[in-house]
Design a protein around this motif. Sequence first.
Motif, PDB file in Angstrom:
ATOM      1  N   GLU A  98       0.814  -1.217   0.000  1.00  0.00           N
ATOM      2  CA  GLU A  98       0.000   0.000   0.000  1.00  0.00           C
ATOM      3  C   GLU A  98       0.848   1.268   0.000  1.00  0.00           C
ATOM      4  O   GLU A  98       0.352   2.349  -0.322  1.00  0.00           O
ATOM      5  N   VAL A  99       2.137   1.153   0.331  1.00  0.00           N
ATOM      6  CA  VAL A  99       3.041   2.304   0.215  1.00  0.00           C
ATOM      7  C   VAL A  99       3.107   2.739  -1.250  1.00  0.00           C
ATOM      8  O   VAL A  99       3.072   3.939  -1.559  1.00  0.00           O
ATOM      9  N   ALA A 100       3.169   1.780  -2.166  1.00  0.00           N
ATOM     10  CA  ALA A 100       3.179   2.100  -3.600  1.00  0.00           C
ATOM     11  C   ALA A 100       1.881   2.791  -3.990  1.00  0.00           C
ATOM     12  O   ALA A 100       1.890   3.745  -4.784  1.00  0.00           O
ATOM     13  N   GLU A 101       0.767   2.353  -3.427  1.00  0.00           N
ATOM     14  CA  GLU A 101      -0.524   2.982  -3.717  1.00  0.00           C
ATOM     15  C   GLU A 101      -0.548   4.412  -3.199  1.00  0.00           C
ATOM     16  O   GLU A 101      -1.056   5.317  -3.858  1.00  0.00           O
ATOM     17  N   LEU A 102       0.028   4.639  -2.022  1.00  0.00           N
ATOM     18  CA  LEU A 102       0.111   5.988  -1.466  1.00  0.00           C
ATOM     19  C   LEU A 102       0.882   6.914  -2.407  1.00  0.00           C
ATOM     20  O   LEU A 102       0.475   8.053  -2.657  1.00  0.00           O
ATOM     21  N   LEU A 103       1.980   6.434  -2.951  1.00  0.00           N
ATOM     22  CA  LEU A 103       2.768   7.235  -3.891  1.00  0.00           C
ATOM     23  C   LEU A 103       1.979   7.520  -5.164  1.00  0.00           C
ATOM     24  O   LEU A 103       2.064   8.619  -5.731  1.00  0.00           O
ATOM     25  N   ARG A 104       1.202   6.549  -5.635  1.00  0.00           N
ATOM     26  CA  ARG A 104       0.360   6.763  -6.821  1.00  0.00           C
ATOM     27  C   ARG A 104      -0.712   7.818  -6.549  1.00  0.00           C
ATOM     28  O   ARG A 104      -0.977   8.688  -7.376  1.00  0.00           O
ATOM     29  N   VAL A 105      -1.329   7.758  -5.378  1.00  0.00           N
ATOM     30  CA  VAL A 105      -2.345   8.745  -5.014  1.00  0.00           C
ATOM     31  C   VAL A 105      -1.716  10.137  -4.919  1.00  0.00           C
ATOM     32  O   VAL A 105      -2.292  11.115  -5.401  1.00  0.00           O
ATOM     33  N   ALA A 106      -0.536  10.235  -4.323  1.00  0.00           N
ATOM     34  CA  ALA A 106       0.155  11.526  -4.225  1.00  0.00           C
ATOM     35  C   ALA A 106       0.420  12.093  -5.614  1.00  0.00           C
ATOM     36  O   ALA A 106       0.248  13.294  -5.848  1.00  0.00           O
ATOM     37  N   ARG A 107       0.818  11.241  -6.537  1.00  0.00           N
ATOM     38  CA  ARG A 107       1.075  11.693  -7.911  1.00  0.00           C
ATOM     39  C   ARG A 107      -0.203  12.213  -8.559  1.00  0.00           C
ATOM     40  O   ARG A 107      -0.193  13.248  -9.230  1.00  0.00           O
ATOM     41  N   THR A 108      -1.304  11.521  -8.343  1.00  0.00           N
ATOM     42  CA  THR A 108      -2.587  11.959  -8.895  1.00  0.00           C
ATOM     43  C   THR A 108      -2.984  13.314  -8.331  1.00  0.00           C
ATOM     44  O   THR A 108      -3.398  14.211  -9.078  1.00  0.00           O
ATOM     45  N   ILE A 109      -2.845  13.479  -7.035  1.00  0.00           N
ATOM     46  CA  ILE A 109      -3.183  14.756  -6.398  1.00  0.00           C
ATOM     47  C   ILE A 109      -2.307  15.871  -6.950  1.00  0.00           C
ATOM     48  O   ILE A 109      -2.798  16.944  -7.317  1.00  0.00           O
TER      49      ILE A 109
END
Length: 119
Positions: free
Chosen positions: A79-90
């Motif tokens: 889920e750390v990878a998912e957090l980074l993906r969400v940050a990129r989207t934001i």
Amino acid sequence: MSTPLYRLKAEFFKTLGHPVRIRVLELLSEREHAVSEMLAEVGVEAAHLSQQLAVLRRAGLVTARREGSAVYYTLSNPEVAELLRVARTILTEVLTGQAELLADLRATGPAAGEEPADT
């Protein structure tokens, strides 16, 4: 008395608040990496990378394993990878909004009483 969740979250985000640590997590989001591989990708001295990896280990974000003389790192939680993906989207949405605002400002020209900006 237990620590409030918002304080724990703040500490968590402080851990993420370093460009080298973010880059390491991005690399580990792709796959496991040896320290020697990360050195070439991150572009810092070995001692600095080691310090940043230690911070990530203490925070429980990465795990290490030794194979011979090489040390390999992996994310402790996908889920750390998912957090980074969400940050990129934001960030993409924020920067898109800023670019649109800048384009609107340029299109309308200077306001009454303002000097035109040099470009």
